[in-house]
Write a protein that holds these residues in place. Sequence first.
Motif, PDB file in Angstrom:
ATOM      1  N   THR A 215       0.969  -1.204   0.179  1.00 54.31           N
ATOM      2  CA  THR A 215       0.056   0.004   0.134  1.00 54.31           C
ATOM      3  C   THR A 215       0.914   1.487  -0.005  1.00 54.31           C
ATOM      4  OG1 THR A 215      -0.159   0.396   2.329  1.00 54.31           O
ATOM      5  CG2 THR A 215      -1.538  -1.247   1.541  1.00 54.31           C
ATOM      6  N   ASP A 216       0.277   2.567  -0.403  1.00 54.99           N
ATOM      7  CA  ASP A 216       0.958   3.674  -0.095  1.00 54.99           C
ATOM      8  C   ASP A 216       0.571   4.281   1.330  1.00 54.99           C
ATOM      9  OD1 ASP A 216      -1.645   4.456  -0.191  1.00 54.99           O
ATOM     10  OD2 ASP A 216      -1.558   5.587  -2.260  1.00 54.99           O
ATOM     11  N   THR A 217       1.156   5.572   1.648  1.00 57.76           N
ATOM     12  CA  THR A 217       1.134   5.965   2.877  1.00 57.76           C
ATOM     13  C   THR A 217      -0.260   5.963   3.239  1.00 57.76           C
ATOM     14  OG1 THR A 217       1.599   7.966   2.032  1.00 57.76           O
ATOM     15  CG2 THR A 217       3.386   6.876   2.785  1.00 57.76           C
TER      16      THR A 217
ATOM     17  N   VAL B 218      -1.626  -0.784  -3.800  1.00 60.17           N
ATOM     18  CA  VAL B 218      -0.712  -0.674  -4.746  1.00 60.17           C
ATOM     19  C   VAL B 218      -0.237  -1.919  -5.588  1.00 60.17           C
ATOM     20  CG1 VAL B 218       1.932  -0.116  -5.609  1.00 60.17           C
ATOM     21  CG2 VAL B 218       0.710   1.115  -3.646  1.00 60.17           C
ATOM     22  N   MET B 219      -0.254  -3.263  -4.830  1.00 61.56           N
ATOM     23  CA  MET B 219      -0.120  -4.343  -5.370  1.00 61.56           C
ATOM     24  C   MET B 219      -0.413  -5.567  -4.557  1.00 61.56           C
ATOM     25  SD  MET B 219       1.972  -7.275  -5.521  1.00 61.56           S
ATOM     26  CE  MET B 219       3.054  -6.997  -4.410  1.00 61.56           C
ATOM     27  N   LEU B 220      -1.054  -6.538  -5.208  1.00 62.98           N
ATOM     28  CA  LEU B 220      -1.627  -7.774  -4.415  1.00 62.98           C
ATOM     29  C   LEU B 220      -0.883  -9.144  -5.240  1.00 62.98           C
ATOM     30  CD1 LEU B 220      -5.319  -7.420  -4.249  1.00 62.98           C
ATOM     31  CD2 LEU B 220      -3.730  -7.004  -2.375  1.00 62.98           C
TER      32      LEU B 220
ATOM     33  N   ALA C 186      -8.547  -4.027  -7.569  1.00 65.20           N
ATOM     34  CA  ALA C 186      -8.216  -3.606  -6.103  1.00 65.20           C
ATOM     35  C   ALA C 186      -7.174  -2.374  -6.111  1.00 65.20           C
ATOM     36  CB  ALA C 186      -7.425  -4.632  -5.188  1.00 65.20           C
ATOM     37  N   ALA C 187      -6.555  -1.944  -7.074  1.00 64.96           N
ATOM     38  CA  ALA C 187      -5.544  -1.110  -7.290  1.00 64.96           C
ATOM     39  C   ALA C 187      -6.294   0.368  -7.105  1.00 64.96           C
ATOM     40  CB  ALA C 187      -4.678  -1.059  -8.555  1.00 64.96           C
ATOM     41  N   GLY C 188      -5.585   0.935  -6.158  1.00 67.64           N
ATOM     42  CA  GLY C 188      -5.970   2.317  -5.673  1.00 67.64           C
ATOM     43  C   GLY C 188      -7.011   2.578  -4.686  1.00 67.64           C
TER      44      GLY C 188
ATOM     45  N   GLU D  71     -11.357  -1.476   2.235  1.00 68.58           N
ATOM     46  CA  GLU D  71     -12.407  -1.778   1.623  1.00 68.58           C
ATOM     47  C   GLU D  71     -12.412  -3.448   1.068  1.00 68.58           C
ATOM     48  OE1 GLU D  71     -13.469   0.502  -1.875  1.00 68.58           O
ATOM     49  OE2 GLU D  71     -13.579   2.430  -0.782  1.00 68.58           O
ATOM     50  N   LEU D  72     -11.278  -4.050   1.075  1.00 66.32           N
ATOM     51  CA  LEU D  72     -10.885  -5.346   0.684  1.00 66.32           C
ATOM     52  C   LEU D  72     -11.358  -6.273   1.668  1.00 66.32           C
ATOM     53  CD1 LEU D  72      -9.331  -3.786  -1.333  1.00 66.32           C
ATOM     54  CD2 LEU D  72      -7.437  -5.489  -1.322  1.00 66.32           C
ATOM     55  N   PHE D  73     -10.996  -6.161   2.926  1.00 63.16           N
ATOM     56  CA  PHE D  73     -11.326  -7.134   4.138  1.00 63.16           C
ATOM     57  C   PHE D  73     -11.408  -6.325   5.340  1.00 63.16           C
ATOM     58  CE2 PHE D  73      -6.913  -7.750   3.082  1.00 63.16           C
ATOM     59  CZ  PHE D  73      -6.517  -7.685   4.271  1.00 63.16           C
ATOM     60  N   ASN D  74     -12.168  -6.936   6.222  1.00 68.59           N
ATOM     61  CA  ASN D  74     -12.014  -6.613   7.852  1.00 68.59           C
ATOM     62  C   ASN D  74     -11.482  -7.757   8.691  1.00 68.59           C
ATOM     63  OD1 ASN D  74     -13.152  -4.216   7.427  1.00 68.59           O
ATOM     64  ND2 ASN D  74     -15.147  -4.904   7.531  1.00 68.59           N
ATOM     65  N   LEU D  75     -10.983  -7.632   9.799  1.00 68.05           N
ATOM     66  CA  LEU D  75     -10.171  -8.571  10.664  1.00 68.05           C
ATOM     67  C   LEU D  75     -11.307  -8.636  11.927  1.00 68.05           C
ATOM     68  CD1 LEU D  75      -6.504  -7.709  10.240  1.00 68.05           C
ATOM     69  CD2 LEU D  75      -7.707  -9.574   9.307  1.00 68.05           C
TER      70      LEU D  75
END
Length: 454
Positions: free
Chosen positions: A166-168, A173-175, A190-192, A197-201
């Motif tokens: 990820t960025d700051t 940025v990449m998976l 997913a980029a950006g 938004e991708l997942f929760n823990l």
Amino acid sequence: MGSFLANERPLYANPSLISMLGYREPEFYEKTIVDFLPDDPMGKDLVLSRYRERVRGVELPSNYEARLLARDGRLLDVIISASRIRMGGDDVVIAIISDISHLKRAENTIQRQYREIHAQYAEVESLNRKLMGTHNQLVDLNERLAREKEQLAATLVSIGDGVIATDTDGRIVMLNHAAERLTGWPQSEAAGRPVGELFNLGGAQVKSRRISGTVSEVTRRGGLEISDVPLALVNREGEERIVEISGSPVRTTDGETLGAVLAVRDITEKHKLEKELAKIGKIESLGLLAGGIAHDFNNLLTAIIGNLSLAKIEAGENSACSETLDRIENVSHRAVNLTRQLLTFSRGGDPIKKSASIVELLEETVSFLLAGSNIRSHFFVEGDIRSVDIDPDQISQVLHNLIINTIQAMPGGGNVSIRVQNVSDVRWLPLAAGSYVKISISDEGVGIPQKHLG
């Protein structure tokens, strides 16, 4: 134009020549040719020697470049066109002198500019060579970078753990492929996006947390390890996976933070295995408990069987209670066999197999269990049933459970059918090819309620 006598004095000069040299006419004619020449190779050395040779009659080129000295000390670049003639009995040198100082200055300027241009061209050539060298270095670096990028991509693809960069601001940025499978998001979508938004823990021992907060912790603390407890990762499809997560910041050589890298390890199967191992541990503990109980119960049964033997002796064979005592003794022996099975289970031992008649075991077990009930048994034995390699106690327990189910299914009484037959074709079962005995038990009970069926 001017003319000079053999004694090197001027005979005649037009006003242009006198003015060019900066003299007045009376003063000019008082001079000799030497006074008009500078002391240098293009002056006295050249002009005076040619003048004297020409007076002597030596054939020389008519035109040549030379340098004259003006009255004020200026040096004049000139072209001299000279010839010797006889005039009134004297040898006279006639010269047409053209001032080319401005042309020389222009020539010098051109030559200087040429030298400067040549030097600049050489510098440009040098810079061009350096630029080409730098270009070649850049091409080489780009090729190396491309190879390293390809190797890195191949490494990331082959890594079994999910890797998320990820960025700051916590944006993707990449998976790698493993992270795509875990989150349910392809790299292109997913980029950006914010990583949250991708997942929760979440987890049984931790509160649900946004993964974006994890990225902030990584960049702030310079690293993060939150795998001390299992975490539940809920992906795009709502599927829950058990994971361990660690993270590190991405920094330049100057210490500038560019973002973070999260490593997500799927430990779902490991977690299941640990739970299964915990169950096995409980079963082992239960086995130890069962072994202790079975041992104590076996001691009690030994005392009961011993007293039954004494009671049978005292009652005699023809006593009215001898048959009852026999049945009690048989049941007690079965109880001993059950305790032996419990002891076998508690020790993790294998069944004690031996060759036996399954028909006799069936008849004995069914007759004992249905004695005194309102259920009638019907045996159908097809042919000469082969002996089987079994643990009689364990098979008897299986049959015991089946008949008990039959009794419970027909509280009002009924019929139970037991069919025994030899079989060799067992392709419909997960068994190795061979000879087997098939036992089928059916009753007239109500069956299992639909709600209890899978």
